[in-house]
Scaffold this motif. Sequence first.
Motif, PDB file in Angstrom:
ATOM      1  N   ALA A 108      -2.181  -3.534  -1.856  1.00 41.73           N
ATOM      2  CA  ALA A 108      -3.587  -3.452  -2.252  1.00 41.73           C
ATOM      3  C   ALA A 108      -4.294  -2.352  -1.467  1.00 41.73           C
ATOM      4  O   ALA A 108      -5.120  -1.608  -2.015  1.00 41.73           O
ATOM      5  CB  ALA A 108      -4.278  -4.792  -2.025  1.00 41.73           C
ATOM      6  N   LEU A 109      -3.974  -2.230  -0.184  1.00 38.70           N
ATOM      7  CA  LEU A 109      -4.563  -1.158   0.618  1.00 38.70           C
ATOM      8  C   LEU A 109      -4.106   0.205   0.107  1.00 38.70           C
ATOM      9  O   LEU A 109      -4.911   1.137  -0.022  1.00 38.70           O
ATOM     10  CB  LEU A 109      -4.171  -1.338   2.087  1.00 38.70           C
ATOM     11  CG  LEU A 109      -4.628  -0.233   3.044  1.00 38.70           C
ATOM     12  CD1 LEU A 109      -6.134  -0.027   2.973  1.00 38.70           C
ATOM     13  CD2 LEU A 109      -4.192  -0.557   4.477  1.00 38.70           C
ATOM     14  N   GLN A 110      -2.830   0.320  -0.204  1.00 40.47           N
ATOM     15  CA  GLN A 110      -2.334   1.589  -0.748  1.00 40.47           C
ATOM     16  C   GLN A 110      -3.052   1.932  -2.055  1.00 40.47           C
ATOM     17  O   GLN A 110      -3.400   3.089  -2.299  1.00 40.47           O
ATOM     18  CB  GLN A 110      -0.829   1.521  -0.976  1.00 40.47           C
ATOM     19  CG  GLN A 110      -0.217   2.852  -1.385  1.00 40.47           C
ATOM     20  CD  GLN A 110       1.262   2.734  -1.720  1.00 40.47           C
ATOM     21  OE1 GLN A 110       1.656   1.860  -2.491  1.00 40.47           O
ATOM     22  NE2 GLN A 110       2.081   3.596  -1.131  1.00 40.47           N
ATOM     23  N   GLN A 111      -3.293   0.931  -2.882  1.00 39.53           N
ATOM     24  CA  GLN A 111      -3.993   1.158  -4.138  1.00 39.53           C
ATOM     25  C   GLN A 111      -5.426   1.650  -3.899  1.00 39.53           C
ATOM     26  O   GLN A 111      -5.917   2.550  -4.578  1.00 39.53           O
ATOM     27  CB  GLN A 111      -4.022  -0.122  -4.973  1.00 39.53           C
ATOM     28  CG  GLN A 111      -4.775  -0.003  -6.291  1.00 39.53           C
ATOM     29  CD  GLN A 111      -4.205   1.063  -7.207  1.00 39.53           C
ATOM     30  OE1 GLN A 111      -3.000   1.298  -7.212  1.00 39.53           O
ATOM     31  NE2 GLN A 111      -5.062   1.734  -7.970  1.00 39.53           N
ATOM     32  N   ARG A 112      -6.098   1.058  -2.894  1.00 37.15           N
ATOM     33  CA  ARG A 112      -7.462   1.502  -2.572  1.00 37.15           C
ATOM     34  C   ARG A 112      -7.453   2.976  -2.136  1.00 37.15           C
ATOM     35  O   ARG A 112      -8.343   3.742  -2.500  1.00 37.15           O
ATOM     36  CB  ARG A 112      -8.052   0.645  -1.451  1.00 37.15           C
ATOM     37  CG  ARG A 112      -8.182  -0.838  -1.742  1.00 37.15           C
ATOM     38  CD  ARG A 112      -9.231  -1.157  -2.796  1.00 37.15           C
ATOM     39  NE  ARG A 112      -8.689  -1.066  -4.132  1.00 37.15           N
ATOM     40  CZ  ARG A 112      -7.929  -2.008  -4.713  1.00 37.15           C
ATOM     41  NH1 ARG A 112      -7.613  -3.108  -4.052  1.00 37.15           N
ATOM     42  NH2 ARG A 112      -7.510  -1.860  -5.946  1.00 37.15           N
ATOM     43  N   VAL A 113      -6.456   3.358  -1.333  1.00 34.80           N
ATOM     44  CA  VAL A 113      -6.365   4.752  -0.884  1.00 34.80           C
ATOM     45  C   VAL A 113      -6.093   5.665  -2.075  1.00 34.80           C
ATOM     46  O   VAL A 113      -6.677   6.754  -2.186  1.00 34.80           O
ATOM     47  CB  VAL A 113      -5.273   4.910   0.189  1.00 34.80           C
ATOM     48  CG1 VAL A 113      -5.118   6.389   0.577  1.00 34.80           C
ATOM     49  CG2 VAL A 113      -5.601   4.076   1.423  1.00 34.80           C
ATOM     50  N   ASN A 114      -5.235   5.245  -2.981  1.00 31.14           N
ATOM     51  CA  ASN A 114      -4.953   6.067  -4.163  1.00 31.14           C
ATOM     52  C   ASN A 114      -6.178   6.191  -5.065  1.00 31.14           C
ATOM     53  O   ASN A 114      -6.350   7.214  -5.749  1.00 31.14           O
ATOM     54  CB  ASN A 114      -3.759   5.493  -4.924  1.00 31.14           C
ATOM     55  CG  ASN A 114      -2.438   5.858  -4.277  1.00 31.14           C
ATOM     56  OD1 ASN A 114      -2.301   6.920  -3.666  1.00 31.14           O
ATOM     57  ND2 ASN A 114      -1.453   4.977  -4.382  1.00 31.14           N
ATOM     58  N   VAL A 120       1.807  -7.852  -0.815  1.00 25.23           N
ATOM     59  CA  VAL A 120       0.692  -7.742  -1.760  1.00 25.23           C
ATOM     60  C   VAL A 120      -0.536  -7.156  -1.075  1.00 25.23           C
ATOM     61  O   VAL A 120      -1.223  -6.283  -1.630  1.00 25.23           O
ATOM     62  CB  VAL A 120       0.367  -9.123  -2.364  1.00 25.23           C
ATOM     63  CG1 VAL A 120      -0.979  -9.094  -3.070  1.00 25.23           C
ATOM     64  CG2 VAL A 120       1.452  -9.539  -3.339  1.00 25.23           C
ATOM     65  N   ARG A 121      -0.806  -7.590   0.148  1.00 24.32           N
ATOM     66  CA  ARG A 121      -1.984  -7.095   0.872  1.00 24.32           C
ATOM     67  C   ARG A 121      -1.835  -5.608   1.209  1.00 24.32           C
ATOM     68  O   ARG A 121      -2.795  -4.834   1.103  1.00 24.32           O
ATOM     69  CB  ARG A 121      -2.180  -7.905   2.153  1.00 24.32           C
ATOM     70  CG  ARG A 121      -2.522  -9.369   1.912  1.00 24.32           C
ATOM     71  CD  ARG A 121      -2.824 -10.084   3.217  1.00 24.32           C
ATOM     72  NE  ARG A 121      -3.122 -11.485   2.998  1.00 24.32           N
ATOM     73  CZ  ARG A 121      -2.233 -12.467   3.035  1.00 24.32           C
ATOM     74  NH1 ARG A 121      -0.958 -12.173   3.311  1.00 24.32           N
ATOM     75  NH2 ARG A 121      -2.576 -13.714   2.815  1.00 24.32           N
TER      76      ARG A 121
END
Length: 332
Positions: free
Chosen positions: A300-306, A296-297
């Motif tokens: 979440a980082l991948q989502q922030r980059v996207n 999950v963490r």
Amino acid sequence: MIRMLLLSLFLAGMAGADTRDSILDAHVLPRFDRLEARTQALSAMADADCGTASAPPRGAFTDAVKAWAAVSHLRFGPTEAENRSFALAFWPDNRGLTPKALTWLILAQDQAVSDSTAFAEVSVAARGLYALEHLLFDDRIATAGNAEYRCALIRAIAADGARLAGDMAADWHDHYAALMRSPGPGGTYQSEAEVIQEFFKALGTGLQMTAELRLGRPLGTYDKPRPLRAEMWRSGLSLDLIRASLRSQRELALLLAKDDADLQMELAAKFDLALETASRIDDPTLAGVASPSGRVRIEALQQRVNEIREAVAKDLGPKLGVSAGFNSLDGD
């Protein structure tokens, strides 16, 4: 009307030139100089101490790899010439060629290690920083064959890497920066806009690499995570390289947006959120992709980059009047 149009084009060109020069002088040239310095330090350390378990060469290795991460988005011009980027940084290695190539060299005691010209013809899978990681951090490779030969191989790889980084830096300083500063008919770049588009494309390439390769490869799927596909997991640098690349991409993004304070603030906030998200992950190798809470963490980082990628495409591109176009990662 014609005068106003010509004036607007002139002013746009001046703004583009100012942005271009800022990127070259504050971002590109200093970072390639740093890569050259770090790889030279690594080579000197390997000459002084080639022990695979020694702290000094491992520390110099870490510095060099982080310096590479900070320029890995600039995959054009001097980086790509003569296959330099692959020779210095052969990753991802989808078929596991690096350990095979290194094992062959070690067991055959190939004498290319004693001749820099001959070593430059060795397979890229056995050259560069990622090959060196195997020799320093992979117990199987680090104990294969003859210790004296492994030492010579470490030194050859480090010296070759320093040469490659030096060639990149020299090419930027002696040729490519001037080429980008003087676009025009018949040149590699026809206009200031094409130069800015190249840097915009580089930013997109870096963000794509961070999201889809550095994070996406180890994430795999929920049912089949791939922690051993993380970049530099053997040396425990997977998360560090994501942070280093994001900091460098942040710098480039803000330089591209230098003429729009509001857009700069928007992009800075998104990058800072991603870096803060990364700072809360206590998982240097991204091994947590295999557990629900750890995954999950990292997702979440991948989502922030996207989210950064989306803002860059939606807000920064139109502001600059450019599009991402095709990049070296497309089709991989």
